[in-house]
Design an enzyme around this catalytic site. Structure first.
Site, PDB file in Angstrom:
ATOM      1  N   GLY A  25       0.829  -1.194   0.000  1.00 55.35           N
ATOM      2  CA  GLY A  25       0.000   0.000   0.000  1.00 55.35           C
ATOM      3  C   GLY A  25       0.864   1.244   0.000  1.00 55.35           C
ATOM      4  O   GLY A  25       2.028   1.215  -0.410  1.00 55.35           O
ATOM      5  N   GLY A  28       4.092   0.673   2.113  1.00 54.87           N
ATOM      6  CA  GLY A  28       5.014  -0.254   1.474  1.00 54.87           C
ATOM      7  C   GLY A  28       5.704   0.372   0.273  1.00 54.87           C
ATOM      8  O   GLY A  28       6.931   0.244   0.103  1.00 54.87           O
ATOM      9  N   ALA A  46      23.441   2.067   8.683  1.00 50.13           N
ATOM     10  CA  ALA A  46      23.192   0.678   9.085  1.00 50.13           C
ATOM     11  C   ALA A  46      24.466  -0.140   9.147  1.00 50.13           C
ATOM     12  O   ALA A  46      24.503  -1.186   9.796  1.00 50.13           O
ATOM     13  CB  ALA A  46      22.208   0.021   8.111  1.00 50.13           C
ATOM     14  N   ILE A 150       6.927   9.698  14.155  1.00 47.35           N
ATOM     15  CA  ILE A 150       7.483  10.241  15.400  1.00 47.35           C
ATOM     16  C   ILE A 150       8.216   9.130  16.147  1.00 47.35           C
ATOM     17  O   ILE A 150       7.614   8.087  16.435  1.00 47.35           O
ATOM     18  CB  ILE A 150       6.378  10.813  16.304  1.00 47.35           C
ATOM     19  CG1 ILE A 150       5.512  11.812  15.539  1.00 47.35           C
ATOM     20  CG2 ILE A 150       6.969  11.470  17.538  1.00 47.35           C
ATOM     21  CD1 ILE A 150       4.284  12.268  16.307  1.00 47.35           C
ATOM     22  N   ASP A 215      -8.451   3.441  17.469  1.00 46.90           N
ATOM     23  CA  ASP A 215      -7.079   3.538  16.970  1.00 46.90           C
ATOM     24  C   ASP A 215      -6.176   4.172  18.023  1.00 46.90           C
ATOM     25  O   ASP A 215      -5.070   3.678  18.295  1.00 46.90           O
ATOM     26  CB  ASP A 215      -7.060   4.358  15.678  1.00 46.90           C
ATOM     27  CG  ASP A 215      -5.660   4.604  15.149  1.00 46.90           C
ATOM     28  OD1 ASP A 215      -5.098   3.697  14.526  1.00 46.90           O
ATOM     29  OD2 ASP A 215      -5.134   5.721  15.363  1.00 46.90           O
ATOM     30  N   LYS A 219      -2.850   2.517  20.320  1.00 47.44           N
ATOM     31  CA  LYS A 219      -1.537   3.145  20.493  1.00 47.44           C
ATOM     32  C   LYS A 219      -1.249   3.446  21.962  1.00 47.44           C
ATOM     33  O   LYS A 219      -0.119   3.256  22.436  1.00 47.44           O
ATOM     34  CB  LYS A 219      -1.482   4.427  19.665  1.00 47.44           C
ATOM     35  CG  LYS A 219      -1.630   4.206  18.165  1.00 47.44           C
ATOM     36  CD  LYS A 219      -1.812   5.513  17.428  1.00 47.44           C
ATOM     37  CE  LYS A 219      -2.088   5.306  15.952  1.00 47.44           C
ATOM     38  NZ  LYS A 219      -2.403   6.579  15.248  1.00 47.44           N
ATOM     39  N   GLY A 321       0.910   8.589   6.912  1.00 51.09           N
ATOM     40  CA  GLY A 321       1.434   8.962   5.598  1.00 51.09           C
ATOM     41  C   GLY A 321       2.551   8.045   5.176  1.00 51.09           C
ATOM     42  O   GLY A 321       3.229   7.424   6.002  1.00 51.09           O
TER      43      GLY A 321
END
Length: 448
Positions: A25, A28, A46, A150, A215, A219, A321
């Site tokens: 989506g 991804g 990394a 965040i 939702d 969280k 987003g």
């Protein structure tokens, strides 16, 4: 002048971290674009390349704006965990159960790392998955499950690790915050702003999880587990959404010096017997205009953590987003590439405690109440008598004019600081009253 004989940075010779991606989506696809655009930055931080080797989604032929032809395709995403060329699986499908949970269990059982943005799965099954991950051992990361881009999970796990967290609260759902702040800016009512948010893609066709507070409750339960070292207890989050908030409430809050925000809040109370109880609730609240959360508008999230040595910390940014959420996912992948495999919830599951839920009745504070009543003599006296009999002291009271041809009026009041159980008692006294034409709206007032 001395010459610089240092060699230029050389590409890492470490083997790549091989990734299987379930879900193509917006997030991804955003993750694929991020890994392409920032490949050098990601590799340097990394210590090795991050390389997608396999993907899975419902529709292979859909145009997602990214090239997926170079990746192996799996029709059954749960099979990705068994691939020998995969080190980490990223789950971006969603849903608390079903294929997402099967994939998570299979991945960890195979000793592979799991990165997920699935707040519902972590809220419902986080303790089980953390136990499996610790036993495997395999890394389990879920930064993107809370507040999008965040880094609040990392902030709590690492940045405040030396602190006892006294309270954590904030704006945890961008859709609800967009609706409330738009109502505030335009004077429009809830239904009109919701329709606009759906037309713009800010709200789902079925917005229940967002506007109903679920939702945010997912969280909050995750944040509470990390902040207080307690087992996730989503089932005991007191949850109320924003569907009852009217434009008149927004205007009245403004006149009193407040804005209305959907706030998720958790803290721990210690009883006289030393027993600790966890209060978790999601509710619309009045926030003073001088408070940092009052200035959080649009689809933005913000979390406040209060540590006993750090003081008040504010984490704020885009709560959803493709870019922000993909950023959080890749940050978790970088941690895994570096070899960071600490306990998913900061401390081992065996050391996390299962706290009893705390009732909110004994809590004290100021409260805003709004009643929708018939326009007839004696109604105001009936309400004030119930408040008196329940021990609620009224600080201010406003009776607004006729709002419809049916003769309904709004009665808004602010109660002085007192126990929340007294408010509940007053509402119980009024419950059978024929004068009330709708369920009263009750909002706590957040202290500055």
């Amino acid at each position: 002048m001395a010459q610089d004989h240092s060699s230029p940075a050389q590409p890492s010779t470490s083997p790549p971290l091989r990734i299987a991606l379930a879900g193509l989506g917006t997030v991804g696809a955003g993750m694929i674009r991020l890994l392409e655009t920032n490949a050098d930055i990601v590799r340097a931080r990394a210590g090795r390349p991050l390389e997608i080797v396999a993907v899975s989604a419902r529709d292979r032929s859909k145009n997602r704006g990214v090239d997926i032809s170079r990746f192996a395709w799996e029709d059954d995403m749960t099979a990705m965990a068994a691939r020998g060329d995969v080190d980490v699986v990223v789950e971006l499908v969603g849903g608390s159960d079903g294929p997402a949970l099967t994939l998570a269990r299979n991945t960890i059982a195979a000793g592979k790392g799991l990165v997920t943005a699935n707040k519902a799965m972590i809220a419902h099954h986080g303790m089980e998955l953390a136990r499996l991950a610790e036993a495997a051992p395999a890394p389990l990361k879920f930064e993107a499950a809370v507040a999008g881009g965040i880094p609040v999970v990392k902030g709590l796990r690492e940045g405040t690790a030396a602190n006892a967290i006294e309270r954590i609260y904030g704006i945890l759902n961008g859709t609800s915050n967009y609706i409330l702040s738009t109502m505030e800016a335009t004077g429009a009512d809830f239904s009109a702003v919701l329709a606009e948010a759906q037309a713009k893609g800010y709200a789902e066709a079925d917005p229940t999880f967002d506007v109903g507070g679920i939702d945010a409750a997912h969280k909050l339960s995750i944040l509470a587990g990390i902040a207080f070292g307690t087992c996730i207890d989503f089932g005991n989050v007191e949850c109320e959404g924003i569907t009852g908030v009217r434009a008149a409430d927004i205007a009245q809050a403004d006149a009193l010096g407040y804005v209305i925000r959907l706030i998720g809040m958790a803290d721990v109370e210690t009883g006289g017997d030393g027993t600790q109880r966890l209060l978790q609730r999601v509710k619309p609240c009045l926030v003073p205009k001088g408070h940092p959360l009052a200035h959080v508008t649009g689809a933005t999230n913000a979390v406040v953590a209060e540590g006993n040595f750090s003081g008040r910390l504010l984490f704020q940014g885009a709560g959803a987003g493709d870019g922000p959420t993909a950023s959080a996912v890749v940050a978790d992948l970088i941690d895994i590439a570096r070899g960071e495999t600490s306990a998913p919830f900061s401390i081992p599951v065996a050391e996390m405690v299962a706290m009893e839920p705390a009732g909110s009745g004994a809590r004290t504070g100021r409260t805003y109440l709004r009643f929708t009543v018939t326009d007839r003599p004696g109604v105001l006296a009936e309400i004030t008598a119930a408040m008196r009999d329940a021990g609620v002291s009224i600080e201010s009271l406003i009776q607004q004019g006729r709002v419809s041809e049916g003769g309904e009026v709004l009665v808004a009041m602010v109660a002085h600081e007192g126990p929340e159980k007294n408010i509940a008692r007053a509402l119980a006294l009024l419950e059978a009253s024929p004068s009330l034409t709708a369920t009263p709206l009750v909002m706590q007032i957040i202290s500055g």
